[in-house]
Design a protein around this motif. Sequence first.
Motif, short mmCIF file in Angstrom:
data_model
loop_
_atom_site.label_atom_id
_atom_site.label_comp_id
_atom_site.label_asym_id
_atom_site.label_seq_id
_atom_site.Cartn_x
_atom_site.Cartn_y
_atom_site.Cartn_z
N TYR A 105 11.54 6.31 7.02
CA TYR A 105 12.82 5.56 8.17
C TYR A 105 12.68 5.23 8.98
N MET A 106 13.19 3.08 8.85
CA MET A 106 12.68 2.24 9.34
C MET A 106 14.95 2.31 10.90
N LEU A 107 14.64 2.19 12.23
CA LEU A 107 15.56 2.52 12.42
C LEU A 107 15.31 1.19 13.44
N LEU A 108 16.67 -0.23 13.90
CA LEU A 108 16.40 -0.98 14.36
C LEU A 108 18.09 -1.38 14.55
N SER A 109 17.98 -1.95 15.85
CA SER A 109 19.58 -2.14 16.57
C SER A 109 19.49 -3.69 16.81
N PHE A 110 20.29 -4.22 16.84
CA PHE A 110 20.75 -5.98 16.91
C PHE A 110 21.34 -5.65 18.22
N GLN A 111 20.51 -6.68 19.17
CA GLN A 111 21.32 -6.39 20.87
C GLN A 111 22.53 -6.30 20.81
N GLY A 112 23.20 -7.79 20.63
CA GLY A 112 24.38 -8.67 20.11
C GLY A 112 25.50 -7.56 20.84
N PRO A 113 25.16 -7.53 19.17
CA PRO A 113 26.32 -6.45 18.79
C PRO A 113 26.45 -5.26 19.20
N GLY A 114 25.45 -4.91 19.53
CA GLY A 114 25.09 -3.18 19.21
C GLY A 114 25.19 -2.46 18.15
N VAL A 115 24.77 -2.83 17.32
CA VAL A 115 24.55 -1.94 15.89
C VAL A 115 23.18 -1.39 15.49
N ILE A 116 23.49 -0.33 14.82
CA ILE A 116 22.16 0.76 14.56
C ILE A 116 22.18 0.77 12.65
N TRP A 117 20.59 0.25 12.46
CA TRP A 117 20.16 0.11 10.94
C TRP A 117 19.65 1.06 10.94
N GLN A 118 19.44 1.81 9.74
CA GLN A 118 18.97 3.10 9.55
C GLN A 118 18.46 2.24 8.07
N PHE A 119 16.92 1.83 7.37
CA PHE A 119 16.61 1.96 6.56
C PHE A 119 15.64 2.24 5.58
N TRP A 120 15.38 2.45 4.01
CA TRP A 120 14.56 3.81 3.63
C TRP A 120 14.46 2.79 2.16
N ARG A 121 12.57 3.20 1.86
CA ARG A 121 12.50 2.25 0.60
C ARG A 121 13.42 2.75 -0.58
N LYS A 122 13.84 2.18 -1.39
CA LYS A 122 14.45 2.58 -2.54
C LYS A 122 13.28 3.69 -3.33
N ASP A 123 11.74 3.42 -3.57
CA ASP A 123 10.70 4.14 -4.08
C ASP A 123 10.49 5.08 -3.68
N GLY A 124 11.08 5.45 -2.12
CA GLY A 124 10.39 7.19 -1.28
C GLY A 124 9.76 6.48 -1.11
N LEU A 125 8.94 6.16 -1.14
CA LEU A 125 7.58 5.91 0.24
C LEU A 125 7.66 5.53 1.21
N PRO A 126 6.19 6.23 2.49
CA PRO A 126 7.37 5.23 3.58
C PRO A 126 6.71 4.58 3.83
N PHE A 127 7.05 3.62 4.85
CA PHE A 127 6.58 2.28 5.73
C PHE A 127 5.51 2.02 5.57
N ASP A 128 4.31 2.97 5.64
CA ASP A 128 3.36 2.81 6.32
C ASP A 128 2.50 2.80 4.92
N GLY A 129 3.06 2.62 3.71
CA GLY A 129 3.17 3.39 2.11
C GLY A 129 2.09 2.11 1.82
N PRO A 130 1.87 1.81 0.41
CA PRO A 130 2.18 0.63 -0.39
C PRO A 130 2.36 -0.68 -0.02
N ILE A 131 2.45 -2.13 0.07
CA ILE A 131 3.29 -3.01 0.19
C ILE A 131 4.27 -2.87 -1.15
N LEU A 132 4.98 -3.44 -2.14
CA LEU A 132 5.87 -3.87 -2.46
C LEU A 132 5.88 -5.36 -2.49
N ASP A 133 6.96 -6.02 -3.54
CA ASP A 133 7.84 -6.69 -3.85
C ASP A 133 7.72 -7.75 -2.46
N ILE A 134 6.54 -8.57 -1.73
CA ILE A 134 6.87 -9.35 -0.96
C ILE A 134 7.17 -10.68 -0.46
#
Length: 80
Positions: free
Chosen positions: A46-75
């Motif tokens: 899971y990657m967590l990210l915020s945008f300062q102005g509106p003060g929102v926090i988002w959580q992201f994950w890869r559709k393939d279920g792999l960790p963000f330190d795994g293989p790079i996909l369609d970039i």
Amino acid sequence: VYFCEDGGSDCGVHGRDNTGNFFSILDGPGYDTETTGLAFSPDAKYMLLSFQGPGVIWQFWRKDGLPFDGPILDIKYHAS
């Protein structure tokens, strides 16, 4: 390496691979503010990210279920 862009028209999360190429993980359209607080869960699935102005926090994950330190996909690489 993952990094945030500090405001402007290209706010979001970007990366640089081991060969030096830059790519975008996500763009923050509609948010003309700073991306902050980039963090990953202990298992890197899971990657967590915020945008300062509106003060929102988002959580992201890869559709393939792999960790963000795994293989790079369609970039999208940026022009050198």
